[in-house]
Motif scaffolding. Structure first.
Motif, PDB file in Angstrom:
ATOM      1  N   TRP A  74       0.825  -1.207   0.000  1.00  0.00           N
ATOM      2  CA  TRP A  74       0.000   0.000   0.000  1.00  0.00           C
ATOM      3  C   TRP A  74       0.857   1.254   0.000  1.00  0.00           C
ATOM      4  N   ASP A  75       2.122   1.092  -0.271  1.00  0.00           N
ATOM      5  CA  ASP A  75       3.071   2.200  -0.225  1.00  0.00           C
ATOM      6  C   ASP A  75       3.251   2.773  -1.629  1.00  0.00           C
TER       7      ASP A  75
ATOM      8  N   GLY B 182       5.081  -9.376  -6.565  1.00  0.00           N
ATOM      9  CA  GLY B 182       4.144  -9.743  -5.510  1.00  0.00           C
ATOM     10  C   GLY B 182       4.767 -10.109  -4.178  1.00  0.00           C
ATOM     11  N   PRO B 183       5.869 -10.870  -4.154  1.00  0.00           N
ATOM     12  CA  PRO B 183       6.441 -11.277  -2.863  1.00  0.00           C
ATOM     13  C   PRO B 183       6.890 -10.131  -1.968  1.00  0.00           C
ATOM     14  N   VAL B 184       7.131  -8.933  -2.524  1.00  0.00           N
ATOM     15  CA  VAL B 184       7.588  -7.837  -1.664  1.00  0.00           C
ATOM     16  C   VAL B 184       6.428  -7.051  -1.065  1.00  0.00           C
ATOM     17  N   ALA B 185       5.197  -7.308  -1.510  1.00  0.00           N
ATOM     18  CA  ALA B 185       4.055  -6.503  -1.072  1.00  0.00           C
ATOM     19  C   ALA B 185       3.842  -6.552   0.431  1.00  0.00           C
ATOM     20  N   ALA B 186       4.191  -7.674   1.051  1.00  0.00           N
ATOM     21  CA  ALA B 186       3.944  -7.850   2.486  1.00  0.00           C
ATOM     22  C   ALA B 186       5.148  -7.490   3.342  1.00  0.00           C
TER      23      ALA B 186
ATOM     24  N   LYS C  83       0.919 -13.681  15.264  1.00  0.00           N
ATOM     25  CA  LYS C  83       0.313 -14.628  14.316  1.00  0.00           C
ATOM     26  C   LYS C  83       0.880 -14.328  12.930  1.00  0.00           C
ATOM     27  N   ILE C  84       1.582 -15.274  12.353  1.00  0.00           N
ATOM     28  CA  ILE C  84       2.196 -15.058  11.051  1.00  0.00           C
ATOM     29  C   ILE C  84       1.138 -15.170   9.963  1.00  0.00           C
ATOM     30  N   SER C  85       1.078 -14.136   9.131  1.00  0.00           N
ATOM     31  CA  SER C  85       0.101 -14.087   8.047  1.00  0.00           C
ATOM     32  C   SER C  85       0.473 -15.040   6.923  1.00  0.00           C
ATOM     33  N   VAL C  86      -0.536 -15.480   6.184  1.00  0.00           N
ATOM     34  CA  VAL C  86      -0.312 -16.309   5.003  1.00  0.00           C
ATOM     35  C   VAL C  86       0.575 -15.596   3.989  1.00  0.00           C
ATOM     36  N   GLN C  87       0.616 -14.260   4.051  1.00  0.00           N
ATOM     37  CA  GLN C  87       1.394 -13.510   3.077  1.00  0.00           C
ATOM     38  C   GLN C  87       2.905 -13.579   3.316  1.00  0.00           C
ATOM     39  N   MET C  88       3.338 -14.075   4.468  1.00  0.00           N
ATOM     40  CA  MET C  88       4.779 -14.209   4.667  1.00  0.00           C
ATOM     41  C   MET C  88       5.362 -15.220   3.684  1.00  0.00           C
TER      42      MET C  88
ATOM     43  N   GLY D 216       5.971   2.632  -3.451  1.00  0.00           N
ATOM     44  CA  GLY D 216       6.937   1.902  -4.258  1.00  0.00           C
ATOM     45  C   GLY D 216       6.268   1.182  -5.421  1.00  0.00           C
ATOM     46  N   ALA D 217       7.012   0.982  -6.490  1.00  0.00           N
ATOM     47  CA  ALA D 217       6.444   0.399  -7.699  1.00  0.00           C
ATOM     48  C   ALA D 217       6.590  -1.112  -7.787  1.00  0.00           C
ATOM     49  N   MET D 218       7.607  -1.675  -7.134  1.00  0.00           N
ATOM     50  CA  MET D 218       7.882  -3.097  -7.358  1.00  0.00           C
ATOM     51  C   MET D 218       6.735  -4.000  -6.912  1.00  0.00           C
ATOM     52  N   ALA D 219       6.069  -3.650  -5.814  1.00  0.00           N
ATOM     53  CA  ALA D 219       4.970  -4.480  -5.317  1.00  0.00           C
ATOM     54  C   ALA D 219       3.840  -4.581  -6.331  1.00  0.00           C
ATOM     55  N   LEU D 220       3.743  -3.616  -7.233  1.00  0.00           N
ATOM     56  CA  LEU D 220       2.680  -3.605  -8.236  1.00  0.00           C
ATOM     57  C   LEU D 220       3.128  -4.195  -9.568  1.00  0.00           C
ATOM     58  N   ALA D 221       4.411  -4.494  -9.710  1.00  0.00           N
ATOM     59  CA  ALA D 221       4.942  -5.039 -10.949  1.00  0.00           C
ATOM     60  C   ALA D 221       4.578  -6.520 -11.075  1.00  0.00           C
ATOM     61  N   PRO D 222       4.551  -7.057 -12.305  1.00  0.00           N
ATOM     62  CA  PRO D 222       4.149  -8.461 -12.497  1.00  0.00           C
ATOM     63  C   PRO D 222       4.934  -9.453 -11.653  1.00  0.00           C
ATOM     64  N   GLY D 223       6.212  -9.204 -11.447  1.00  0.00           N
ATOM     65  CA  GLY D 223       7.013 -10.131 -10.645  1.00  0.00           C
ATOM     66  C   GLY D 223       7.260  -9.680  -9.223  1.00  0.00           C
TER      67      GLY D 223
END
Length: 307
Positions: A100-101, A112-116, A169-174, A103-110
């Motif tokens: 939700w920041d 996704g893993p940095v979004a969390a 509680k560790i989120s599924v997104q980790m 930065g652009a990488m979290a929104l790029a096709p590859g």
């Protein structure tokens, strides 16, 4: 492969994925508990609690994805009071994070893993502040997705900056999905671990073999996490993964993160359907494994709020 398997065994790790029966239990001897996710505000929480009574479904934990940062002080206190009144654990997401920041990488096709992940020191500070504010409202459980946040939060708990009964509680997104990686999260201070949504019974069993963490397993997952409907597998999941939270997301439902009053009616309807899905899933569990044991409420080890 023999040398690698032998080396894993020397580390106390399983050599493969075998769907072995778990002998581990919650402190009260139960094998499973129920979690309802995406409980995004006070009205949604009330809907979950009301529907649970109406359908005779024991809900042990509710969780939320928008973060304490998007709840007012009054809403935080109100949710704490409601959950405490029913002896239910309430877990709020720790935010902000990269997705939700600016930065652009979290929104790029590859990307996704940095979004969390927490980006930089300033975002790390703000996530930890969100944890602190959650604790100040009397809530005793937070969802964490970033290993650095987990390590610092655990040290804050150990040194008295957070309540000693605070749960992480560790989120599924980790994302880690193998025994070695999950053990790292446990060593850093995790209290429960939401595994990825698509793990087989054998893969769950291999993780259970090396950790005493409570495992959180989606038996129905949102579309953006696979959309799997695994109700028919609940008996097997409980058998191999106990102690386990069976978690009822909802397929074919809109993503409501971040939640807010503009989405309340939708969030309430989705919450009620999640409890209905839990009734269906638990009915199948009772049909195929009537001996499976759930925790009654209250349960002493639940992270119930202390408003």
């Amino acid at each position: 492969m023999r040398k690698t398997r032998k080396f894993l065994r020397s580390l106390g790790m399983p050599q493969g994925d075998a769907a072995a029966t778990s002998a581990k239990r919650f402190p009260d001897g139960a094998q499973y508990r129920v979690e309802i996710p995406s409980t995004e505000g006070p009205e949604v929480l009330e809907a979950v609690l009301d529907e649970a009574v109406r359908r005779d479904v024991v809900v042990h934990r509710v969780s939320q994805g928008s973060g304490a940062m998007l709840l007012t002080d009054g809403e935080l206190r109100g949710m704490a009071v409601s959950a405490a009144g029913r002896s239910v654990e309430l877990s709020l997401f720790a935010r902000p994070l990269a997705g939700w920041d600016t930065g652009a990488m979290a929104l790029a096709p590859g990307g996704g893993p940095v979004a969390a992940q927490a980006r930089g020191t300033e975002q790390l500070v703000h996530v930890l502040e969100d944890v602190r504010r959650t604790a100040e409202a009397g809530i005793r459980s937070v969802l964490i997705t970033d290993l650095g946040v987990l390590e610092v939060a655990a040290k804050m708990r150990a040194q008295g900056d957070l309540p000693p009964e605070m749960r992480f509680k560790i989120s599924v997104q980790m994302g880690p999905a193998n025994p070695v990686s999950v053990r790292i999260a446990e060593d850093l201070g995790a209290d429960s671990y939401n595994v990825p949504t698509d793990l087989s019974a054998g893969q769950l069993a291999s993780i259970r073999a090396v950790t005493d963490l409570r495992l959180d397993v989606y038996v129905e997952s949102p579309d953006d996490m696979g959309g799997f409907v695994r109700h028919h597998e609940i008996a097997e999941i409980v058998r191999v993964a106990a102690p386990v939270y069976v978690k009822f997301g909802l397929r074919n439902a809109p993503n409501i993160y971040p939640g807010g009053t503009h989405l309340t009616s939708t969030a309430v309807a989705l919450a009620r359907e999640r409890v209905r899905r839990a009734q269906i899933g638990l009915g199948l569990l009772d049909r195929y494994a009537p001996e499976a044991k759930a925790s009654p409420l209250p349960a002493d080890d639940l992270a119930v709020p202390r408003p």
